[in-house]
Design an enzyme around this catalytic site. Structure first.
Site, PDB file in Angstrom:
ATOM      1  N   LYS A  65       0.849  -1.202   0.000  1.00  0.00           N
ATOM      2  CA  LYS A  65       0.000   0.000   0.000  1.00  0.00           C
ATOM      3  C   LYS A  65       0.880   1.245   0.000  1.00  0.00           C
ATOM      4  O   LYS A  65       1.949   1.257   0.630  1.00  0.00           O
ATOM      5  CB  LYS A  65      -0.898  -0.040   1.240  1.00  0.00           C
ATOM      6  CG  LYS A  65      -2.019   0.994   1.251  1.00  0.00           C
ATOM      7  CD  LYS A  65      -2.901   0.814   2.492  1.00  0.00           C
ATOM      8  CE  LYS A  65      -4.025   1.831   2.546  1.00  0.00           C
ATOM      9  NZ  LYS A  65      -4.890   1.635   3.733  1.00  0.00           N
ATOM     10  N   SER A 140      -9.698   1.648   2.692  1.00  0.00           N
ATOM     11  CA  SER A 140      -8.793   2.421   1.860  1.00  0.00           C
ATOM     12  C   SER A 140      -7.730   1.587   1.148  1.00  0.00           C
ATOM     13  O   SER A 140      -7.100   2.073   0.221  1.00  0.00           O
ATOM     14  CB  SER A 140      -8.082   3.479   2.712  1.00  0.00           C
ATOM     15  OG  SER A 140      -7.311   2.850   3.720  1.00  0.00           O
ATOM     16  N   SER A 164     -10.022  -0.832   6.809  1.00  0.00           N
ATOM     17  CA  SER A 164      -9.397  -0.575   5.513  1.00  0.00           C
ATOM     18  C   SER A 164      -8.703  -1.764   4.867  1.00  0.00           C
ATOM     19  O   SER A 164      -8.298  -1.688   3.711  1.00  0.00           O
ATOM     20  CB  SER A 164      -8.395   0.583   5.631  1.00  0.00           C
ATOM     21  OG  SER A 164      -9.088   1.803   5.614  1.00  0.00           O
TER      22      SER A 164
END
Lengths: 481, 484
Positions: A65, A140, A164
């Site tokens: 990420k 996210s 997330s």
């Protein structure tokens, strides 16, 4: 064989048997990225060189990420304010991956600073759900989840502050684990809400999740909040059996607004686990209804402070307005942050600044912390009666791109089942458990006591061994939009 | 209406002192904690506040803080908790300072000081630990500001008094006593010039007899104790003039301007920051065991007041001598070492307060920085007292000893021939020669001008190249002149 759609443990077997090479795995991934990422937009950047050490233990490339620092890489949290910022150091998890010989494949897309549940707030544009490209992948960590689902990644790391990892895992039909707070070092993870953030794996199955946790978990002297609790071999918890286990179903989680399809999938999961020996009981988590509001006080409060360092002074974007307004420095701060942050980031900074302000602190932040304690106690009490708690991961399947972008509250509510695990610090995992009629994945969430990740692995592995959902792959069309 | 004079008002002062700890590394990272290095060379991702970094508490900074709190007679909070103080400034990399809000390490302490020779207890409200910020350098030539982050993350303790001080002089006396007490702890070099000790002051006036506090102003930017006193004197007078003419004081922060010897408004209460304190989530609160606090308590040195009393009692020093000697803990230690090796304590004290202290001041250093051994110092003083060395020669040897610890007094006397000449035959011949050379003076003396005897003694000393025992020379000359 499509190497890119394999799991890491399958590839390790193939490597061991000499049936493939690290180079082949890489090129199949790069081909998949080239073919599908124009549509999916899961990556914000990929590795230039893809060599793995010849003696590496686990030379299976991993995707990261965009809020985890990789030395020498641009690391931006998918925010304009960090564009062109080159990280000068490796996050602890990256160091651990490197010492296991795991090459880094790329940085994956995310909601700006992890603020969001749809990966639509990224400065690189939205990621699309590989199962239906008109839908969001969740967020996210939507880029990591979509990349794994689309076969553009073997496995990936995400971060989870309110869901997330688990919510996009459910939306994309992959396994997502939020470890216990303190289980994985946060050093090098660009903070959203420091008391809630945790790094965790997004994988195609439970076995890969355990393999990745074996590598990234453990105490870190660079993170005072990481726990000095020994790390077990999580693969030993992969037991296809739930005999003697009691699983709680919280009555407060079957709220209005939960879709019938999600409910039915969950009931299906319960019956599978029952057949494998699990006993189900009803438990109560009475403060559940306050979780979302508590979260939206504590998380923005910490975020408003964590984002203060993005001020244009030392790194990232710096903009001086053409016309002077106040003082040169204040003008620079305001213009830089105004241009650099997106709408959701600004919303959260303002919300957090407000709840910490003199005169409001007691009414919001302090009260929020008290409710947080009550939510944590709810779990303590429930775990006196059961070994794990089963819930839906999300009330619905993936929603359409743009559907909730201008309705923050409805967006916030998509994390309603996942937030409590962050507030209480407990580990929780989302496991694929079916599809909606329209073909969108559904996941269930399993929660356990702090540092009882092994319990999650055992239950999830049992479920997985007796179902086939994790083997489903989306059929993506090549090309751009 | 009667005219108000300064006597109608009482001055109320409280001080905030910031003390930098001289730990080897910074408070939350492993960077060297050093002063005067090339800008931005003692920095790392953590103290630069780069994205993703986290603080880890330096144990020795915590120990220093506990030690300081104990020395100031504070109650120590065993619950160690940090908070974030949020504000924007280019020298503050994270946009917040890690500090302590509701659980300062120490609270409700005191420091006893002397005011006009009378003891007075100044209460310490709180003492908390935090990280220092960087330093802004305004480059007017380039029209820009530069930031040096070397100081960022230096461990800092803020020591806040109750409003117990009643005059600028008292404030000065408190600071002097505090600095001395802190120097004894060996946790900081307490050097205002380097910024390792800094002071802000709060001052208000109220009508004599009034118990409520008046509106205060906060004074910043004083770079010495003298400046603190001067700023307070200026502000005391300014506030008096405002109040005496029926005006009201505006609560504000004022900056001391050293060149203009005046304070100027920096920001008013309305412009004050809302620091939005909240618990630092990156540092988990923890408990310091009582045993650990007691272990640190055992490392506390005797405080300067106690030492001053004891030196008078144990060694018969005067209040004056003892007070001077305890101004430097190492000097006091040195004195005690010497006193144990010598019966001539008063002489030792005189040589410490006199020649030794002068040499130390000239070198701007403490006796601990030099290689002078107490045994050698004692030997030196005794040689001078016995008449084996002249005062002057003694001072020369002292300087050599300060500069070279491998030398001994005996060696130096031998090598330099500084030993005082007491050989009677030699001295008599010198005296006779002198009298012969100055026959005219001898005549004058015999005619009753006794004042000229000193001249002859001086000439004889000169002839001996300063090595003659002056007492013996004087005896010989007088015997020759007066046939005594």
């Amino acid at each position: 064989m499509n190497l890119n759609t394999c799991t890491a443990h399958e590839l390790l077997d193939l490597l061991k048997q000499g049936k493939t090479s690290v180079g082949e795995i890489f090129s199949s991934l790069l081909t998949a990225i080239k073919t599908f990422d124009g549509t999916v937009n899961a990556y914000v950047r990929t590795a230039r060189s893809t060599e793995a050490a010849p003696d590496a233990k686990v030379p299976i490339p991993v995707s990261i990420k965009d809020n985890i620092n990789i030395e020498g890489w641009e690391t931006t949290c998918s925010s304009k304010i960090l564009k062109n910022y080159i990280a000068p150091y490796d996050a602890t998890v990256i160091q651990k991956l490197r010492s296991a010989g795991i090459p880094i494949l790329g940085h994956t897309n995310m909601d700006e600073f992890a603020f969001g549940s749809s990966t639509e707030t990224s400065c690189y544009g939205p990621t699309r759900n590989p199962w239906d490209t008109s839908c969001v992948p969740g967020g996210s960590s939507g880029g990591s989840a979509a990349a794994v689902a689309a076969g553009e990644a073997i496995w990936a790391l995400g971060s989870d502050t309110g869901g997330s990892i688990r919510q996009p895992a459910a939306f994309c039909g992959v396994v997502g684990l939020k470890p216990t707070y303190g289980r994985v070092s946060r050093y090098g993870l660009i903070a959203f809400a420091s008391s809630l953030d945790q790094i965790g794996p997004l994988t195609k199955d439970v076995t890969d999740s355990a393999l990745l946790m074996n590598i990234i978990a453990g105490h870190d002297t660079m993170d005072s909040t990481s726990a000095e609790v020994p790390v077990p071999d999580y693969t030993r918890a992969l037991i296809n059996d739930c005999k003697g286990l009691t699983i709680g179903i919280p009555k407060e989680y079957f709220i209005e607004g939960i879709s019938t399809e999600v409910k039915e999938a969950l009931e299906g999961a319960i019956s599978v686990l029952k057949n494998k020996g699990a006993r189900f009981i009803e438990v109560s988590l009475p403060h559940t209804e306050y979780a979302v509001s508590t979260y939206y006080i504590i998380a923005p409060a910490e975020a408003s402070s964590n984002l203060a360092r993005f001020d244009g002074v030392r790194f990232g974007l710096r903009v001086q307005p053409q016309k002077p307004r106040k003082s040169a420095i204040v003008d620079m701060y305001e213009e830089t942050r105004d241009r650099g942050f997106g709408r959701e980031a600004k919303r959260r900074v303002m919300l957090g600044t407000y709840v910490l302000s003199s005169g409001y602190y007691d009414a919001y932040y302090l009260r929020g912390q008290k409710v947080r304690t009550l939510i944590r106690r709810d779990f303590d009490t429930a775990f006196e009666h059961c070994d794990a708690i089963l819930t839906p991961t999300t009330p619905t399947t993936a929603f359409k791109i743009g559907e909730k972008l201008n309705d923050p509250v409805s967006m916030y509510l998509s994390d309603i089942f996942t937030i409590s695990a962050n507030l209480s610090g407990i580990p929780a995992m989302s496991v694929p458990c079916g599809f909606s009629k329209s073909g969108l994945p559904i996941g269930f969430q399993i929660c356990a006591k702090p540092f009882a990740e092994e319990m999650l692995f055992r239950i999830a592995y049992t479920y997985e061994q007796n179902t086939g959902w994790h083997k489903e792959r989306p059929s993506l069309k090549a090309g751009g939009l | 209406m009667s005219i108000l004079t300064q006597k109608d008002f009482e001055t109320v002062i409280g001080l905030e002192v910031h003390l930098q700890f001289s730990t080897r590394t910074k408070i939350f990272c492993g960077c060297e904690n050093a002063f005067g290095k090339e800008p931005n060379t003692c920095v790392c991702p953590v103290c630069l506040g780069l994205p993703g970094t986290l603080p880890v508490l330096n144990k020795s900074a915590l120990d220093s803080a506990i030690k300081t709190a104990l020395a100031l007679n504070c109650t120590v909070n065993s619950y160690i908790k940090f908070d974030r103080k949020n504000y924007y400034y280019p020298d503050l990399p994270k946009g917040y300072q890690i500090s302590q809000f509701d659980f300062p390490i120490g609270h409700d302490g005191y420091l006893d000081i002397l005011v006009n020779g009378n003891p007075k207890r100044i209460r310490i409200h709180r003492a908390h630990i935090e990280e220092d910020a960087g330093k802004l350098i305004h480059d007017n030539a380039e029209g820009c500001s530069l930031v040096d982050y070397n100081r960022t993350g230096t461990p800092l303790m803020e020591i806040v008094t109750e409003p117990d001080l009643r005059s600028p002089q008292e404030a000065y006396d408190y600071l002097t006593a505090l600095k001395l007490a802190l120097q004894y702890l060996d946790v900081s070099d307490c050097d205002m010039e380097k910024g390792s000790l800094r002071c802000d002051a709060n001052i208000s006036l109220r009508r004599a007899g009034e118990t409520r506090l008046g509106t205060k102003t906060e004074l910043k930017n004083m770079n010495s104790f003298k400046a603190v006193k001067a700023a307070l004197e200026f502000e005391e007078m300014r506030q008096f003039r405002v109040l005496a003419t029926g005006g009201t004081i505006v609560q504000e922060t004022r900056l001391w301007n050293e060149d203009k010897q005046a304070t100027f408004t920096m920001r008013t209460k309305e412009e004050a920051h809302d620091y939005r304190y909240f618990p630092e989530p990156d540092l988990v609160p923890f408990i310091v065991e009582d045993a650990e606090i007691e272990r640190i308590r055992l490392t506390l040195p005797e405080n300067p007041q106690a030492k001053c009393q004891r030196l008078q009692k144990d060694y018969g020093l005067s209040d004056y001598d003892a007070t001077i000697i305890v101004q430097d803990r190492h000097l006091a230690d040195f004195f005690e070492h010497c006193a144990k090796h010598s019966g001539k304590i008063k002489k030792i004290a005189n040589w410490i307060i006199g020649p030794l202290l002068k040499e130390l001041k000239d070198r701007r250093c403490s006796v601990k920085d030099l290689s002078l051994k107490p045994e050698q110092f004692v030997l030196l003083v005794e040689k001078v007292e016995n008449g084996d060395l002249s005062n002057l020669a003694g001072k020369d040897i002292l300087i050599t000893l300060l500069e070279d610890g491998s030398k001994t007094v005996e060696d130096l006397i031998e090598k330099s021939g500084l030993s005082q000449v007491s050989d009677d035959a030699l001295l008599e011949s010198i005296a006779d020669e002198t009298l012969k050379e100055h026959a005219d003076v001898v005549t004058q003396i015999k005619n009753g001008n006794h004042g000229a005897v000193g001249f002859l003694i001086g000439q004889a000393m000169k002839k001996s190249q300063g090595k003659g025992n002056p007492k013996k020379i004087k005896d010989i000359i007088q015997r020759r002149l007066f046939n005594a």
